[in-house]
Design a protein around this motif. Sequence first.
Motif, short mmCIF file in Angstrom:
data_model
loop_
_atom_site.label_atom_id
_atom_site.label_comp_id
_atom_site.label_asym_id
_atom_site.label_seq_id
_atom_site.Cartn_x
_atom_site.Cartn_y
_atom_site.Cartn_z
N HIS A 58 0.81 -1.21 0.00
CA HIS A 58 0.00 0.00 0.00
C HIS A 58 0.85 1.27 0.00
O HIS A 58 0.51 2.26 0.63
N GLY A 59 1.99 1.25 -0.71
CA GLY A 59 2.85 2.44 -0.77
C GLY A 59 3.50 2.78 0.56
O GLY A 59 3.77 3.94 0.84
N ALA A 60 3.75 1.77 1.38
CA ALA A 60 4.36 1.99 2.69
C ALA A 60 5.31 0.83 3.01
O ALA A 60 5.11 -0.29 2.55
N ILE A 61 6.32 1.13 3.80
CA ILE A 61 7.20 0.10 4.33
C ILE A 61 6.69 -0.26 5.72
O ILE A 61 6.48 0.63 6.56
N VAL A 62 6.47 -1.55 5.94
CA VAL A 62 6.00 -2.03 7.24
C VAL A 62 7.10 -2.88 7.85
O VAL A 62 7.61 -3.79 7.21
N VAL A 109 5.40 -6.95 20.42
CA VAL A 109 5.46 -6.70 18.98
C VAL A 109 5.30 -5.21 18.75
O VAL A 109 4.42 -4.58 19.33
N THR A 110 6.13 -4.65 17.90
CA THR A 110 6.03 -3.26 17.50
C THR A 110 5.90 -3.21 15.98
O THR A 110 6.63 -3.91 15.27
N ILE A 111 4.98 -2.39 15.51
CA ILE A 111 4.78 -2.22 14.07
C ILE A 111 5.17 -0.80 13.72
O ILE A 111 4.67 0.16 14.31
N GLN A 112 6.07 -0.67 12.76
CA GLN A 112 6.50 0.64 12.28
C GLN A 112 6.04 0.77 10.84
O GLN A 112 6.32 -0.12 10.03
N VAL A 113 5.37 1.85 10.50
CA VAL A 113 4.89 2.07 9.14
C VAL A 113 5.46 3.39 8.64
O VAL A 113 5.27 4.43 9.27
N GLU A 114 6.17 3.32 7.52
CA GLU A 114 6.67 4.52 6.87
C GLU A 114 5.89 4.72 5.58
O GLU A 114 5.98 3.90 4.66
N ASP A 115 5.12 5.78 5.51
CA ASP A 115 4.30 6.06 4.33
C ASP A 115 5.18 6.65 3.23
O ASP A 115 5.60 7.80 3.31
N LEU A 116 5.48 5.85 2.23
CA LEU A 116 6.34 6.29 1.15
C LEU A 116 5.67 7.36 0.28
O LEU A 116 6.34 8.21 -0.29
N GLU A 117 4.36 7.30 0.16
CA GLU A 117 3.64 8.24 -0.69
C GLU A 117 3.68 9.66 -0.16
O GLU A 117 3.47 10.61 -0.90
N SER A 118 3.98 9.84 1.13
CA SER A 118 4.08 11.19 1.68
C SER A 118 5.47 11.78 1.49
O SER A 118 5.71 12.95 1.74
#
Length: 97
Positions: free
Chosen positions: A71-75, A83-92
Amino acid sequence: MYVTASPTLIYTPDDDEELSTAIVSALSDAKGRDITEDECVLYDSIDPDALDKLFRDRSDDDTVKVEFTTHGAIVVLWGNGDVTIQVEDLESDPNYA
């Protein structure tokens, strides 16, 4: 729990929350929209059932890291007791094409 450092969002799922549900929630929050309305679903990028098993069926001494793009993001998922979830929105990112 959410922590944002634009354009990155960090999410820690509740103990009783399915990991796949937490990933969808984190992605939706990072993107600012409900990703379940997209044609692309999480199963197109990774097997959520395998992730649940990988992160839930291990000892607290093990460290697990899984990274994937969807979805245009690195997870990035980290597990070493919690558990930790990091999401980097590439589209921004203005440099993302």
